[in-house]
Scaffold this active site. Structure first.
Site, mmCIF file in Angstrom:
data_model
loop_
_atom_site.group_PDB
_atom_site.id
_atom_site.type_symbol
_atom_site.label_atom_id
_atom_site.label_comp_id
_atom_site.label_asym_id
_atom_site.label_seq_id
_atom_site.Cartn_x
_atom_site.Cartn_y
_atom_site.Cartn_z
ATOM 1 N N LYS A 13 0.823 -1.218 0.000
ATOM 2 C CA LYS A 13 0.000 0.000 0.000
ATOM 3 C C LYS A 13 0.852 1.261 0.000
ATOM 4 C CE LYS A 13 -2.340 -0.740 3.763
ATOM 5 N NZ LYS A 13 -1.554 -1.904 4.256
ATOM 6 N N ARG A 88 -8.612 0.701 10.408
ATOM 7 C CA ARG A 88 -8.236 -0.711 10.463
ATOM 8 C C ARG A 88 -9.340 -1.574 11.038
ATOM 9 N NH1 ARG A 88 -1.839 -1.289 12.112
ATOM 10 N NH2 ARG A 88 -0.999 -0.204 10.290
ATOM 11 N N ARG A 123 12.718 -8.395 4.879
ATOM 12 C CA ARG A 123 13.142 -6.989 4.941
ATOM 13 C C ARG A 123 14.217 -6.767 6.008
ATOM 14 N NH1 ARG A 123 7.447 -3.701 4.513
ATOM 15 N NH2 ARG A 123 7.298 -4.405 6.670
ATOM 16 N N ARG A 156 13.365 -5.628 11.762
ATOM 17 C CA ARG A 156 12.457 -5.046 12.745
ATOM 18 C C ARG A 156 11.643 -6.151 13.409
ATOM 19 N NH1 ARG A 156 9.294 -0.366 9.547
ATOM 20 N NH2 ARG A 156 8.048 -2.208 9.205
ATOM 21 N N ARG A 167 0.186 -10.658 12.625
ATOM 22 C CA ARG A 167 -0.401 -9.447 12.031
ATOM 23 C C ARG A 167 -1.412 -9.808 10.947
ATOM 24 N NH1 ARG A 167 4.227 -5.504 10.161
ATOM 25 N NH2 ARG A 167 2.474 -4.074 9.919
#
Length: 210
Positions: A13, A88, A123, A156, A167
């Site tokens: 997004k 959300r 990542r 992270r 998540r």
């Protein structure tokens, strides 16, 4: 134009928001970025949000709604904006309605969970300058340190595989119902995420006009 971008964490997004922001000359507002800034600055909001983010949970509605209310009151939002990461939950969408904010279009970017997990768990970021890499798609030259400043790259906590899976579970349970909420208004447009970012962007821009 006032837009909302929906999609699971890692669906891309943010990249689409940047393109739309440039095309329409409106600000892209990411609650994730706002909250991470609060974390870096150790604000009261940051301390409230930290425990939730570290475990992959959603930040409580009252905290997020206050962030958005303050941000949308700024001068640069008068001609429109893109909301990425808010709402959300259906209660957050209802709170947005109560603010008197009329949304023009809701774009939902669909990407399978297994692809999202591969994207996010790979990542790596630089803890000093914030540069972002990926072990498969965009590795640094040595795969260990930042090309820009030489600092060691880290994963992270919210990109760890177990956190990503949590998540995604939370997204399907709490955020996915927003598709039906906005489908009922006639403003929802679904974009299937493509392998190439440029292809997803093309479909996203088409959805703005549909």
């Amino acid at each position: 134009m006032k837009l909302i971008l929906l999609g699971a964490p890692g669906a891309g997004k943010g990249t689409q928001a940047e393109v739309i922001c440039e095309k329409l000359s409106i600000p892209a507002i990411s609650t994730g970025n706002i909250i991470r800034e609060a974390l870096r600055n150790s604000t009261e909001l940051g301390l409230k949000a930290k425990s939730y983010m570290d475990s992959g949970k959603l930040v409580p509605d009252d905290v997020v709604i206050e962030i958005i209310r303050e941000r949308l009151s700024k001068e640069d939002c008068k001609n429109g904006f893109i909301l990425d990461g808010f709402p959300r939950t259906v209660p957050q969408a209802e709170a947005l309605d109560r603010m008197g904010i009329v949304i023009d279009r809701v774009i939902d970017i669909e990407v399978p969970d297994e692809k999202i997990e591969a994207r996010m768990s790979g990542r790596r970021v630089c803890g000093k300058c914030g540069a972002s890499y990926h072990i498969d798609y965009k590795p640094s030259r040595d795969g260990v340190t930042c090309d820009a400043c030489g600092e060691k790259l880290v994963q992270r906590k919210d990109d760890a595989p177990e956190t990503v899976r949590e998540r995604l579970r939370v997204y399907h349970e709490q955020t996915e119902p927003l598709k039906d909420y906005y489908r009922g208004t006639g403003k929802l447009r679904v974009v299937i995420g493509q392998e190439e970012v440029a292809d997803t962007t093309r479909e996203t821009l088409k959805a703005l006009e549909a």
